[in-house]
Design a protein around this motif. Structure first.
Motif, PDB file in Angstrom:
ATOM      1  N   ALA B   3       0.840  -1.202   0.000  1.00 49.33           N
ATOM      2  CA  ALA B   3       0.000   0.000   0.000  1.00 49.33           C
ATOM      3  C   ALA B   3       0.880   1.258   0.000  1.00 49.33           C
ATOM      4  O   ALA B   3       0.629   2.218  -0.726  1.00 49.33           O
ATOM      5  CB  ALA B   3      -0.919   0.001   1.221  1.00 49.33           C
ATOM      6  N   LEU B   4       1.917   1.225   0.811  1.00 45.94           N
ATOM      7  CA  LEU B   4       2.834   2.364   0.844  1.00 45.94           C
ATOM      8  C   LEU B   4       3.558   2.479  -0.494  1.00 45.94           C
ATOM      9  O   LEU B   4       3.737   3.577  -1.027  1.00 45.94           O
ATOM     10  CB  LEU B   4       3.842   2.203   1.994  1.00 45.94           C
ATOM     11  CG  LEU B   4       4.817   3.355   2.190  1.00 45.94           C
ATOM     12  CD1 LEU B   4       4.095   4.663   2.447  1.00 45.94           C
ATOM     13  CD2 LEU B   4       5.776   3.072   3.338  1.00 45.94           C
ATOM     14  N   GLN B   5       3.956   1.334  -1.045  1.00 43.02           N
ATOM     15  CA  GLN B   5       4.671   1.354  -2.314  1.00 43.02           C
ATOM     16  C   GLN B   5       3.816   2.000  -3.412  1.00 43.02           C
ATOM     17  O   GLN B   5       4.328   2.753  -4.251  1.00 43.02           O
ATOM     18  CB  GLN B   5       5.056  -0.083  -2.721  1.00 43.02           C
ATOM     19  CG  GLN B   5       6.127  -0.115  -3.796  1.00 43.02           C
ATOM     20  CD  GLN B   5       7.044  -1.323  -3.640  1.00 43.02           C
ATOM     21  OE1 GLN B   5       6.637  -2.408  -3.268  1.00 43.02           O
ATOM     22  NE2 GLN B   5       8.318  -1.129  -3.930  1.00 43.02           N
ATOM     23  N   ALA B   6       2.514   1.738  -3.379  1.00 43.04           N
ATOM     24  CA  ALA B   6       1.632   2.353  -4.372  1.00 43.04           C
ATOM     25  C   ALA B   6       1.681   3.879  -4.263  1.00 43.04           C
ATOM     26  O   ALA B   6       1.712   4.583  -5.271  1.00 43.04           O
ATOM     27  CB  ALA B   6       0.201   1.853  -4.170  1.00 43.04           C
ATOM     28  N   HIS B   7       1.731   4.388  -3.015  1.00 45.52           N
ATOM     29  CA  HIS B   7       1.793   5.839  -2.831  1.00 45.52           C
ATOM     30  C   HIS B   7       3.127   6.415  -3.261  1.00 45.52           C
ATOM     31  O   HIS B   7       3.201   7.530  -3.772  1.00 45.52           O
ATOM     32  CB  HIS B   7       1.509   6.203  -1.365  1.00 45.52           C
ATOM     33  CG  HIS B   7       0.068   6.233  -1.063  1.00 45.52           C
ATOM     34  ND1 HIS B   7      -0.689   7.370  -1.189  1.00 45.52           N
ATOM     35  CD2 HIS B   7      -0.783   5.262  -0.674  1.00 45.52           C
ATOM     36  CE1 HIS B   7      -1.932   7.097  -0.867  1.00 45.52           C
ATOM     37  NE2 HIS B   7      -2.023   5.829  -0.546  1.00 45.52           N
ATOM     38  N   THR B   8       4.196   5.676  -3.023  1.00 45.55           N
ATOM     39  CA  THR B   8       5.515   6.198  -3.385  1.00 45.55           C
ATOM     40  C   THR B   8       5.717   6.193  -4.888  1.00 45.55           C
ATOM     41  O   THR B   8       6.537   6.946  -5.396  1.00 45.55           O
ATOM     42  CB  THR B   8       6.636   5.323  -2.770  1.00 45.55           C
ATOM     43  OG1 THR B   8       6.509   3.988  -3.293  1.00 45.55           O
ATOM     44  CG2 THR B   8       6.548   5.274  -1.265  1.00 45.55           C
ATOM     45  N   GLY B   9       4.993   5.312  -5.579  1.00 46.36           N
ATOM     46  CA  GLY B   9       5.182   5.208  -7.019  1.00 46.36           C
ATOM     47  C   GLY B   9       6.400   4.380  -7.411  1.00 46.36           C
ATOM     48  O   GLY B   9       6.760   4.302  -8.576  1.00 46.36           O
ATOM     49  N   TYR B  10       7.081   3.748  -6.449  1.00 46.80           N
ATOM     50  CA  TYR B  10       8.264   2.956  -6.777  1.00 46.80           C
ATOM     51  C   TYR B  10       7.837   1.641  -7.428  1.00 46.80           C
ATOM     52  O   TYR B  10       6.847   1.025  -7.014  1.00 46.80           O
ATOM     53  CB  TYR B  10       9.101   2.650  -5.525  1.00 46.80           C
ATOM     54  CG  TYR B  10       9.559   3.871  -4.783  1.00 46.80           C
ATOM     55  CD1 TYR B  10       9.918   5.026  -5.469  1.00 46.80           C
ATOM     56  CD2 TYR B  10       9.627   3.876  -3.390  1.00 46.80           C
ATOM     57  CE1 TYR B  10      10.335   6.161  -4.769  1.00 46.80           C
ATOM     58  CE2 TYR B  10      10.045   5.004  -2.692  1.00 46.80           C
ATOM     59  CZ  TYR B  10      10.392   6.139  -3.395  1.00 46.80           C
ATOM     60  OH  TYR B  10      10.795   7.249  -2.711  1.00 46.80           O
ATOM     61  N   ASP B  11       8.597   1.184  -8.379  1.00 48.45           N
ATOM     62  CA  ASP B  11       8.343  -0.068  -9.079  1.00 48.45           C
ATOM     63  C   ASP B  11       8.305  -1.228  -8.064  1.00 48.45           C
ATOM     64  O   ASP B  11       9.263  -1.427  -7.320  1.00 48.45           O
ATOM     65  CB  ASP B  11       9.474  -0.283 -10.095  1.00 48.45           C
ATOM     66  CG  ASP B  11       9.203  -1.438 -11.033  1.00 48.45           C
ATOM     67  OD1 ASP B  11       8.556  -2.413 -10.624  1.00 48.45           O
ATOM     68  OD2 ASP B  11       9.664  -1.363 -12.180  1.00 48.45           O
TER      69      ASP B  11
END
Lengths: 207, 207, 207
Positions: B3-11
């Motif tokens: 979920a956090l990764q989705a916000h960061t936009g990181y692959d």
């Protein structure tokens, strides 16, 4: 250097550049440069306000002047340094925040560019930090005196995220001066009521 | 976490993240990460420069690395920490301001991303605060040495409103190094003439 | 004053303005104002976050409330001041950085505006500086607890270039609270491992 000049975007006609910056203060320096440009054959190329003040809530300054003559630029910087010292008399700093005031009977190119005051008109500058103090003294000043607001700045509007509310005003000379002096009176009362006494770096107010 | 990764936009392919940040400095840390990424199987995900430096006029840094392997990320962070300490030898701080210099014979992904220097080419970094010092030493450097300016930064251009002028340069290795060393010489003279002596945190220049 | 009000863009119907700002802190003050607005007949007009904190890596705050009644505004400011003091118990500062945490069972207008949390829903706030700590504790928190991230902020995204990573979360009340407490535990461990012990201004945690 021409390669650097291409990056800066400054007109190559200005063969001599004068650069002026300090970590603390903005209006006092811009006022000083304003007079320096009036007195010499220089143009204002950039006025930028970094978020600085050595840990206080305000701006530093970065001003670039251009001229075709080295001696004009040198003279302009000398005048700017002298007058910055005079203008620092209207900067007041305490542990809780700071206030800055400025008044010019006739705005030149620097004040016109930085604060949208019409060229040649009276200029008043009222700034308080934390921002709440700035709004209160701005309100007090424009209620007390018939002046026109030409610029309104807050942490998100027109500043570099500084903790200040700032207004620049114009109008007839005596009203503008009165607005600034009213703001100073209220601002010092407020700031001094927050636990420590505000002092100016020079101790010599010019207004 | 996804979920956090989705916000960061990181692959999402980068299952391990390495995060590197400090309150003070930028070029030294980016240089360090640049070498760390060359030496490990990591990618640069973000390089951000907060307006920080614990009350000085410059930046802090916030760099995120990604890798499919935890051990690669860990090794990259270790290398970055070691080299940051080495690079701090070219940071000079006085009461009046600061200077930072960097030189790499071969720019990697971090330097390319942060300063637009072509990948694999020599990289020179020249930074001065207050901003006026930065402009003067940039000008001195590019006059003294045949280099190309790849990035030009001021309080309003490309910085986070820091009180700095910064240039990044490329060219042949010896010219780039010479430009940086010339800037350092002029910068230390200027800064030291402003009332207090500039010192580096480590006292060990690497250039 | 009507002229100033025109510049601020505030609805002239709000004849009384309450202004709240300080040099240090953001979430604690916004939480405090959130409760104050619930308890009085006031509206949030602006929430701005200057880059401040007296030399630390975070924000100050500047919040303007409006009401048709002077007494409502006055009461709202009183409540805000009281609660800011309570909320400061979840601010932790060390030489290396800072952490801030907040939890509200029911977000009001201020939290909704500042952090995009749905009105009336539980709200959790997790902030770490330097930014790397913020990302690590955000990740730990959302892994440990089933919450939804409603806002994600970094030096370049949503902050005023502060050296922080911040997330705001919502979800069911116990999960949100758990996420915040997990972040606090990890954050204090990390920050305290960086050389000096983090302390809160009041020493009285409310979570």
């Amino acid at each position: 250097d021409p390669a650097l000049q291409a990056h800066t975007g400054y007109d190559p006609r200005y063969r001599s550049l004068g650069v002026f910056s300090s970590r603390t203060g903005a209006a006092g320096q811009i006022m000083a440069v304003d007079e320096a440009v009036k007195a010499t054959n220089c143009e204002i190329l950039t006025i930028e306000l970094p978020r600085d003040t050595k840990g206080w809530g305000g701006h530093g300054n970065y001003i670039v002047l251009g001229s075709e003559s080295v001696s004009d630029v040198r003279r302009a910087i000398e005048i700017s340094l002298e007058l910055t010292n005079v203008n620092a008399g209207e900067l007041y700093i305490s542990q809780a925040g700071h206030l800055e005031f400025a008044y010019s009977a006739r705005a030149g190119a620097a004040l016109a560019q930085a604060f949208d005051v019409p060229y040649g008109q009276p200029f008043g500058f009222i700034c308080g930090s934390p921002a709440a103090i700035g709004l209160v003294i701005a309100d007090t000043a424009v209620k007390a005196s018939h002046v026109e607001i030409v610029k309104y700045m807050t942490p998100n509007i027109g500043t570099s995220h500084s903790n200040e509310v700032i207004i620049a005003v114009t109008g007839d000379a005596s009203s503008v001066k009165e607005a600034v002096i009213t703001a100073r009176e209220t601002g010092l009362q407020l700031l001094n009521s927050m636990g420590s006494i505000a002092e100016s770096p020079t101790g010599i107010p010019y207004l």
